[in-house]
Design a protein around this motif. Structure first.
Motif, PDB file in Angstrom:
ATOM      1  N   GLU A 229       0.846  -1.184   0.000  1.00 48.50           N
ATOM      2  CA  GLU A 229       0.000   0.000   0.000  1.00 48.50           C
ATOM      3  C   GLU A 229       0.886   1.240   0.000  1.00 48.50           C
ATOM      4  O   GLU A 229       1.637   1.425  -0.937  1.00 48.50           O
ATOM      5  N   ASP A 230       0.851   2.072   1.054  1.00 43.97           N
ATOM      6  CA  ASP A 230       1.679   3.279   1.074  1.00 43.97           C
ATOM      7  C   ASP A 230       2.897   3.139   1.974  1.00 43.97           C
ATOM      8  O   ASP A 230       3.544   4.127   2.301  1.00 43.97           O
ATOM      9  N   THR A 231       3.196   1.900   2.393  1.00 49.48           N
ATOM     10  CA  THR A 231       4.292   1.692   3.340  1.00 49.48           C
ATOM     11  C   THR A 231       5.432   0.910   2.696  1.00 49.48           C
ATOM     12  O   THR A 231       5.216  -0.155   2.122  1.00 49.48           O
ATOM     13  N   VAL A 232       6.634   1.477   2.822  1.00 53.37           N
ATOM     14  CA  VAL A 232       7.833   0.833   2.314  1.00 53.37           C
ATOM     15  C   VAL A 232       8.623   0.292   3.501  1.00 53.37           C
ATOM     16  O   VAL A 232       8.861   1.000   4.476  1.00 53.37           O
TER      17      VAL A 232
ATOM     18  N   GLU B 256       7.302   9.514   6.376  1.00 53.53           N
ATOM     19  CA  GLU B 256       7.383   9.433   7.833  1.00 53.53           C
ATOM     20  C   GLU B 256       7.691   8.009   8.270  1.00 53.53           C
ATOM     21  O   GLU B 256       7.094   7.046   7.772  1.00 53.53           O
ATOM     22  N   VAL B 257       8.611   7.869   9.208  1.00 51.36           N
ATOM     23  CA  VAL B 257       8.953   6.562   9.767  1.00 51.36           C
ATOM     24  C   VAL B 257       7.790   6.110  10.659  1.00 51.36           C
ATOM     25  O   VAL B 257       7.431   6.796  11.614  1.00 51.36           O
ATOM     26  N   THR B 258       7.192   4.961  10.312  1.00 54.56           N
ATOM     27  CA  THR B 258       6.048   4.458  11.065  1.00 54.56           C
ATOM     28  C   THR B 258       6.412   3.283  11.970  1.00 54.56           C
ATOM     29  O   THR B 258       5.644   2.938  12.862  1.00 54.56           O
ATOM     30  N   ALA B 259       7.572   2.663  11.734  1.00 55.58           N
ATOM     31  CA  ALA B 259       8.015   1.555  12.585  1.00 55.58           C
ATOM     32  C   ALA B 259       9.525   1.413  12.465  1.00 55.58           C
ATOM     33  O   ALA B 259      10.098   1.674  11.406  1.00 55.58           O
ATOM     34  N   VAL B 260      10.138   1.016  13.574  1.00 55.20           N
ATOM     35  CA  VAL B 260      11.576   0.764  13.625  1.00 55.20           C
ATOM     36  C   VAL B 260      11.768  -0.626  14.217  1.00 55.20           C
ATOM     37  O   VAL B 260      11.085  -0.990  15.179  1.00 55.20           O
ATOM     38  N   ASN B 261      12.665  -1.398  13.657  1.00 57.04           N
ATOM     39  CA  ASN B 261      12.928  -2.738  14.167  1.00 57.04           C
ATOM     40  C   ASN B 261      13.820  -2.635  15.407  1.00 57.04           C
ATOM     41  O   ASN B 261      15.040  -2.688  15.320  1.00 57.04           O
ATOM     42  N   GLU B 262      13.175  -2.494  16.560  1.00 59.54           N
ATOM     43  CA  GLU B 262      13.906  -2.276  17.801  1.00 59.54           C
ATOM     44  C   GLU B 262      14.709  -3.498  18.232  1.00 59.54           C
ATOM     45  O   GLU B 262      15.640  -3.386  19.029  1.00 59.54           O
ATOM     46  N   ALA B 263      14.395  -4.667  17.674  1.00 60.81           N
ATOM     47  CA  ALA B 263      15.173  -5.874  17.994  1.00 60.81           C
ATOM     48  C   ALA B 263      16.631  -5.703  17.593  1.00 60.81           C
ATOM     49  O   ALA B 263      17.528  -6.288  18.205  1.00 60.81           O
ATOM     50  N   LEU B 264      16.885  -4.875  16.571  1.00 60.88           N
ATOM     51  CA  LEU B 264      18.258  -4.676  16.096  1.00 60.88           C
ATOM     52  C   LEU B 264      19.135  -3.958  17.124  1.00 60.88           C
ATOM     53  O   LEU B 264      20.361  -4.086  17.077  1.00 60.88           O
ATOM     54  N   PHE B 265      18.533  -3.218  18.035  1.00 63.24           N
ATOM     55  CA  PHE B 265      19.332  -2.505  19.038  1.00 63.24           C
ATOM     56  C   PHE B 265      20.025  -3.494  19.979  1.00 63.24           C
ATOM     57  O   PHE B 265      21.151  -3.268  20.409  1.00 63.24           O
TER      58      PHE B 265
ATOM     59  N   VAL C  38       5.038   6.444   2.724  1.00 65.86           N
ATOM     60  CA  VAL C  38       5.527   7.251   1.610  1.00 65.86           C
ATOM     61  C   VAL C  38       4.717   8.536   1.475  1.00 65.86           C
ATOM     62  O   VAL C  38       3.486   8.503   1.461  1.00 65.86           O
ATOM     63  N   SER C  39       5.414   9.665   1.384  1.00 69.23           N
ATOM     64  CA  SER C  39       4.728  10.955   1.235  1.00 69.23           C
ATOM     65  C   SER C  39       4.183  11.087  -0.181  1.00 69.23           C
ATOM     66  O   SER C  39       4.710  10.502  -1.129  1.00 69.23           O
ATOM     67  N   ASP C  40       3.110  11.862  -0.318  1.00 70.66           N
ATOM     68  CA  ASP C  40       2.445  12.026  -1.616  1.00 70.66           C
ATOM     69  C   ASP C  40       3.351  12.617  -2.673  1.00 70.66           C
ATOM     70  O   ASP C  40       3.212  12.331  -3.851  1.00 70.66           O
ATOM     71  N   ASP C  41       4.322  13.436  -2.253  1.00 69.65           N
ATOM     72  CA  ASP C  41       5.176  14.100  -3.227  1.00 69.65           C
ATOM     73  C   ASP C  41       6.509  13.368  -3.436  1.00 69.65           C
ATOM     74  O   ASP C  41       7.452  13.916  -3.972  1.00 69.65           O
ATOM     75  N   ASP C  42       6.555  12.099  -3.014  1.00 64.64           N
ATOM     76  CA  ASP C  42       7.783  11.328  -3.190  1.00 64.64           C
ATOM     77  C   ASP C  42       8.071  11.162  -4.675  1.00 64.64           C
ATOM     78  O   ASP C  42       7.188  10.850  -5.464  1.00 64.64           O
TER      79      ASP C  42
END
Length: 127
Positions: free
Chosen positions: A22-25, A77-86, A107-111
């Motif tokens: 969808e809109d998430t990479v 905008e960052v919506t999730a970070v893989n905190e397990a990597l820390f 993903v922003s509309d103007d990407d």
């Protein structure tokens, strides 16, 4: 040596991979990149809610051999970070296309990111 280059992703010349839902990479680094780096010991990532810009650095990955910048494939905008990597940065080595994912970006509309490579193009680059 051959490296895994899944067909269901796009790639950056700087060795990050992306999947789009969808809109998430979702973003991570490739099998080739983790192999070149060696044992990953530290990953620095942005926070949820941060904004990233296509082509700019979003973080740093450190291994026993090198420190490398990580580049954003898209703007948004960052919506999730893989905190397990820390706590387990070695997940990047163990499973770069699965548990070693790094972040999700709405993903922003103007990407305007059109610099993504297909799997075949990336495979040619690392050959």
């Amino acid at each position: 040596m051959s490296f895994d280059v899944p067909e269901d992703r796009n790639y950056l010349e700087s060795h990050e991979w992306t999947t789009l839902e969808e809109d998430t990479v979702t973003v991570g680094i490739t099998d080739f990149a983790q192999d070149e780096l060696g044992d990953v010991v530290f990953v620095e990532l942005p926070s949820e809610g941060d904004t990233v810009t296509a082509g700019d650095t979003f973080g740093v990955i450190e291994s026993i051999k090198a420190v490398s910048d990580l580049y954003a494939p898209v703007s948004g905008e960052v919506t999730a970070v893989n905190e397990a990597l820390f706590d387990q940065p070695e997940l990047v080595n163990d499973d770069p296309f699965g548990d070693g994912w790094m972040l999700k970006i709405n993903v922003s509309d103007d990407d305007t990111s059109d610099s993504l490579l297909t799997a075949a193009e990336y495979a040619d680059q690392i050959a």
